[in-house]
Scaffold this active site. Structure first.
Site, PDB file in Angstrom:
ATOM      1  N   LYS A  33     -51.750  46.175 -30.789  1.00 37.42           N
ATOM      2  CA  LYS A  33     -51.620  44.720 -30.944  1.00 37.42           C
ATOM      3  C   LYS A  33     -50.976  44.093 -29.696  1.00 37.42           C
ATOM      4  O   LYS A  33     -51.526  43.161 -29.111  1.00 37.42           O
ATOM      5  CB  LYS A  33     -50.747  44.409 -32.169  1.00 37.42           C
ATOM      6  CG  LYS A  33     -50.325  42.966 -32.261  1.00 37.42           C
ATOM      7  CD  LYS A  33     -49.496  42.669 -33.500  1.00 37.42           C
ATOM      8  CE  LYS A  33     -48.005  42.837 -33.329  1.00 37.42           C
ATOM      9  NZ  LYS A  33     -47.326  41.740 -32.633  1.00 37.42           N
ATOM     10  N   ASN A  34     -49.809  44.603 -29.321  1.00 35.93           N
ATOM     11  CA  ASN A  34     -49.075  43.918 -28.256  1.00 35.93           C
ATOM     12  C   ASN A  34     -49.758  44.022 -26.897  1.00 35.93           C
ATOM     13  O   ASN A  34     -49.573  43.149 -26.054  1.00 35.93           O
ATOM     14  CB  ASN A  34     -47.641  44.448 -28.187  1.00 35.93           C
ATOM     15  CG  ASN A  34     -46.811  43.987 -29.383  1.00 35.93           C
ATOM     16  OD1 ASN A  34     -47.265  43.140 -30.162  1.00 35.93           O
ATOM     17  ND2 ASN A  34     -45.617  44.532 -29.546  1.00 35.93           N
ATOM     18  N   CYS A  56     -37.330  27.610 -32.319  1.00 36.79           N
ATOM     19  CA  CYS A  56     -36.499  27.937 -31.166  1.00 36.79           C
ATOM     20  C   CYS A  56     -36.162  26.680 -30.379  1.00 36.79           C
ATOM     21  O   CYS A  56     -37.026  25.876 -30.106  1.00 36.79           O
ATOM     22  CB  CYS A  56     -37.224  28.890 -30.235  1.00 36.79           C
ATOM     23  SG  CYS A  56     -37.703  30.387 -31.042  1.00 36.79           S
ATOM     24  N   ARG A 109     -32.005  31.091 -25.050  1.00 37.91           N
ATOM     25  CA  ARG A 109     -33.051  31.889 -25.686  1.00 37.91           C
ATOM     26  C   ARG A 109     -34.073  30.963 -26.306  1.00 37.91           C
ATOM     27  O   ARG A 109     -33.774  29.828 -26.600  1.00 37.91           O
ATOM     28  CB  ARG A 109     -32.443  32.749 -26.803  1.00 37.91           C
ATOM     29  CG  ARG A 109     -31.664  33.924 -26.284  1.00 37.91           C
ATOM     30  CD  ARG A 109     -31.177  34.752 -27.435  1.00 37.91           C
ATOM     31  NE  ARG A 109     -32.322  35.385 -28.106  1.00 37.91           N
ATOM     32  CZ  ARG A 109     -32.217  36.073 -29.234  1.00 37.91           C
ATOM     33  NH1 ARG A 109     -31.047  36.200 -29.818  1.00 37.91           N
ATOM     34  NH2 ARG A 109     -33.274  36.615 -29.773  1.00 37.91           N
ATOM     35  N   ASP A 140     -39.290  47.590 -33.131  1.00 36.13           N
ATOM     36  CA  ASP A 140     -40.415  47.428 -34.059  1.00 36.13           C
ATOM     37  C   ASP A 140     -40.590  48.618 -35.007  1.00 36.13           C
ATOM     38  O   ASP A 140     -41.494  48.621 -35.847  1.00 36.13           O
ATOM     39  CB  ASP A 140     -41.721  47.205 -33.266  1.00 36.13           C
ATOM     40  CG  ASP A 140     -41.766  45.831 -32.630  1.00 36.13           C
ATOM     41  OD1 ASP A 140     -40.915  44.991 -32.957  1.00 36.13           O
ATOM     42  OD2 ASP A 140     -42.658  45.596 -31.790  1.00 36.13           O
ATOM     43  N   ARG A 198     -50.970  40.757 -39.761  1.00 34.78           N
ATOM     44  CA  ARG A 198     -50.875  40.326 -38.365  1.00 34.78           C
ATOM     45  C   ARG A 198     -51.020  41.510 -37.413  1.00 34.78           C
ATOM     46  O   ARG A 198     -51.505  41.344 -36.294  1.00 34.78           O
ATOM     47  CB  ARG A 198     -49.512  39.681 -38.092  1.00 34.78           C
ATOM     48  CG  ARG A 198     -49.342  38.317 -38.690  1.00 34.78           C
ATOM     49  CD  ARG A 198     -48.026  37.728 -38.252  1.00 34.78           C
ATOM     50  NE  ARG A 198     -47.924  37.767 -36.787  1.00 34.78           N
ATOM     51  CZ  ARG A 198     -46.821  37.513 -36.109  1.00 34.78           C
ATOM     52  NH1 ARG A 198     -45.717  37.204 -36.739  1.00 34.78           N
ATOM     53  NH2 ARG A 198     -46.808  37.579 -34.785  1.00 34.78           N
TER      54      ARG A 198
HETATM   55  C1  UD1 Z   1     -42.164  41.980 -27.513  1.00 34.58           C
HETATM   56  C2  UD1 Z   1     -43.045  42.437 -28.635  1.00 34.58           C
HETATM   57  C3  UD1 Z   1     -42.251  42.618 -29.920  1.00 34.58           C
HETATM   58  C4  UD1 Z   1     -41.037  43.514 -29.680  1.00 34.58           C
HETATM   59  C5  UD1 Z   1     -40.232  42.996 -28.493  1.00 34.58           C
HETATM   60  C6  UD1 Z   1     -39.080  43.916 -28.119  1.00 34.58           C
HETATM   61  C7  UD1 Z   1     -45.179  41.406 -28.136  1.00 34.58           C
HETATM   62  C8  UD1 Z   1     -46.204  40.429 -28.547  1.00 34.58           C
HETATM   63  N1  UD1 Z   1     -44.081  41.456 -28.878  1.00 34.58           N
HETATM   64  O1  UD1 Z   1     -41.673  40.685 -27.853  1.00 34.58           O
HETATM   65  O2  UD1 Z   1     -43.106  43.214 -30.890  1.00 34.58           O
HETATM   66  O3  UD1 Z   1     -40.218  43.487 -30.827  1.00 34.58           O
HETATM   67  O4  UD1 Z   1     -41.089  42.897 -27.335  1.00 34.58           O
HETATM   68  O5  UD1 Z   1     -39.551  45.191 -27.832  1.00 34.58           O
HETATM   69  O6  UD1 Z   1     -45.362  42.151 -27.216  1.00 34.58           O
HETATM   70  N2  UD1 Z   1     -35.098  37.334 -24.321  1.00 34.58           N
HETATM   71  C9  UD1 Z   1     -34.363  36.260 -23.902  1.00 34.58           C
HETATM   72  N3  UD1 Z   1     -35.004  35.278 -23.198  1.00 34.58           N
HETATM   73  C10 UD1 Z   1     -36.347  35.312 -22.933  1.00 34.58           C
HETATM   74  C11 UD1 Z   1     -37.082  36.425 -23.377  1.00 34.58           C
HETATM   75  C12 UD1 Z   1     -36.429  37.420 -24.067  1.00 34.58           C
HETATM   76  O7  UD1 Z   1     -33.158  36.187 -24.116  1.00 34.58           O
HETATM   77  O8  UD1 Z   1     -36.850  34.407 -22.285  1.00 34.58           O
HETATM   78  C13 UD1 Z   1     -34.431  38.438 -25.061  1.00 34.58           C
HETATM   79  C14 UD1 Z   1     -34.900  38.527 -26.503  1.00 34.58           C
HETATM   80  O9  UD1 Z   1     -34.213  37.654 -27.334  1.00 34.58           O
HETATM   81  C15 UD1 Z   1     -34.649  39.985 -26.815  1.00 34.58           C
HETATM   82  C16 UD1 Z   1     -34.937  40.684 -25.485  1.00 34.58           C
HETATM   83  O10 UD1 Z   1     -34.844  39.662 -24.497  1.00 34.58           O
HETATM   84  O11 UD1 Z   1     -33.303  40.187 -27.154  1.00 34.58           O
HETATM   85  C17 UD1 Z   1     -36.284  41.352 -25.389  1.00 34.58           C
HETATM   86  O12 UD1 Z   1     -37.283  40.436 -25.823  1.00 34.58           O
HETATM   87  P1  UD1 Z   1     -38.763  40.489 -25.251  1.00 34.58           P
HETATM   88  O13 UD1 Z   1     -39.007  41.801 -24.618  1.00 34.58           O
HETATM   89  O14 UD1 Z   1     -39.013  39.275 -24.434  1.00 34.58           O
HETATM   90  O15 UD1 Z   1     -39.624  40.372 -26.567  1.00 34.58           O
HETATM   91  P2  UD1 Z   1     -41.059  39.753 -26.735  1.00 34.58           P
HETATM   92  O16 UD1 Z   1     -41.841  39.872 -25.479  1.00 34.58           O
HETATM   93  O17 UD1 Z   1     -40.927  38.415 -27.347  1.00 34.58           O
END
Ligand code: UD1
Length: 420
Positions: free
Chosen positions: A22-23, A116, A121, A304, A396
């Protein structure tokens, strides 16, 4: 709405094939916005998030068609650079269109993910990174508006390795003027898979799968085809199902290297694993042992997989803990698992599971994808019948989960319901 009715108590045995990730797919699809033309992605999972991304991209004029797990995309006639709230609120990964759109069209209007606020964040890394690449970012009416004549290369360092932000900035940098270096980049296999597609499209990228990714911007990219990598979370989930039910099963079409820590933890719990290039056979022990996990960015234990791990640990003889370091309040599954008899206590970001007490079927529901599947797993070992409501969350990210579990011998049915 659909629900699952699960009758617990049957060990899972047999062989099933794992679907595409998926991701990874949710990065490959937006990458196609970077160059006009026809793309073909094989091994694409037929899941709700892929439908949502297809509909979002269709609203921009992209043709998306999924047949027999082959996704055909045509980005030749894009008419809009907008990602409306109606899609983004369904799926946070919609933000992945932001980088490709602003890089190629100099403009993107993307709704902030639902719930959000603007602040530290959750998409600040994406926005700060794009600003470093020269984009002008404004917020208007709940939308991110990004503008740039042409992006220019920059040095970007993340405080936390973010999967989505690494994708967005890597994709955007492919069409920027000059060199971009992303430090503390995410090294998840899904980001690497997206990077490989970008390379096939002609992008100059080095360091994929390492914390430093260097992108040499170019003027144009061309369409390309790729096979999606196997879903490591689906693999882990089904291994847990086999382990919990005391069965023996083989999962094919997977990549064991992508879930090495989960496999190590399963072995610690007493499971016997036979690991081959693209297959894993798991034999459950007579009695599972308690094993603690701490979630961490890749290659650590995936956030996950923590909900599923909690379900597994309710079957272990003894007490274990799950510490969540990525999303510190990701415990919505705990009160629902308690309805099935799971003894789990949460204090701050640590859940303590007292296993071995036996579960009893009940009606449960959930508010997210991995929480939903944790209920199904618990239902597979609970005495009697478990009804899992709101499985649209589960749909999903899991392709035909009930058919795969059924193929392994589980008693599980999808039923239409008015229950919310
Ligand atoms: C992706 C995955 C999700 C998984 C997550 C963590 C997809 C579609 N989703 O989500 O399934 O649970 O990685 O492995 O690929 N953060 C910030 N600011 C930002 C971005 C992230 O503070 O702008 C923080 C987040 O709150 C979190 C950490 O960084 O604590 C990692 O998040 P991130 O790797 O960005 O997750 P996603 O890409 O949203």
């Amino acid at each position: 709405m659909d629900k699952f009715i699960v009758q617990g108590g049957t060990p899972l045995n047999g062989t099933v094939a794992i679907s595409g990730a998926k991701n990874a797919t949710l990065e490959l699809m937006p990458a196609a916005l970077l160059a006009p033309g026809a793309y073909q992605f094989t091994n694409t999972p037929n899941i709700r998030d892929v439908w949502t991304m297809s509909r979002l991209m269709a609203s921009m004029g992209v043709h998306c068609e999924l047949n027999d797990n082959i996704l055909h995309i045509n980005t030749a006639n894009i008419t809009s650079q907008e990602a409306p709230y109606s899609y983004v609120k369904q799926m946070r990964a919609s933000i992945h269109v932001l980088g490709p759109l602003v890089a190629r069209y100099g403009y993107a209007k993307v709704s902030l993910p639902g719930g959000c606020a603007w602040g530290p964040r959750p998409v600040d890394f994406h926005l700060k990174g794009l600003e470093k690449l020269g984009a002008e970012i404004t917020l208007d009416g709940g939308y991110i508006i990004a503008r740039a004549k042409r992006l220019r290369g920059a040095n970007i360092t993340f405080d936390i390795a973010s999967v989505g932000a690494t994708f967005n900035l890597m994709a955007a940098a492919t069409l920027a003027h000059g060199r971009t270096v992303i430090n503390n980049a995410a090294i998840e296999p899904e980001v690497t898979a997206a990077g490989r597609l970008l390379q096939k499209m002609g992008a100059q990228i080095e360091g994929l799968g390492t914390p430093t990714i260097t992108i040499e911007g170019c003027d144009n990219l061309k369409p390309a085809n790729i096979e999606t990598i196997p879903d490591r979370v689906e693999t882990g989930t089904l291994l847990v199902a086999v382990a919990m039910t005391g069965g023996k099963a083989t999962l094919t079409n997977t990549n064991p290297y992508h879930l090495a820590v989960v496999l190590e933890k399963l072995e610690e719990a007493g499971c016997e694993l036979d690991i081959r290039a693209d297959e894993i056979t798991l034999t459950a022990p007579d009695q599972l042992k308690p094993v603690d996990v701490v979630t961490a960015v890749y290659p650590g234990f995936p956030t996950d997989m923590q909900a599923q791990w909690m379900s597994l640990m309710t079957c272990a003889a003894g007490t274990s803990t799950v510490q969540e370091t990525i999303y510190k309040d990701r415990f919505s599954h705990v009160p629902e698992l308690a309805r099935l008899g799971c003894d789990i206590h949460v204090s701050e970001n640590v859940a303590t599971i007292r296993g071995g007490k036996g579960l009893t079927g009940a009606t449960v529901m959930s508010t997210d994808l991995r929480a939903s599947v944790a209920m199904v797993l618990a239902g597979l070992v609970a005495q009697g019948q478990t009804e899992v409501l709101r499985i649209y969350h589960l749909d999903r990210g899991y392709e035909s989960l009930e058919l795969k579990l059924e193929a392994l011998g589980a008693s599980i049915r999808r039923v239409k319901t008015d229950q919310l």
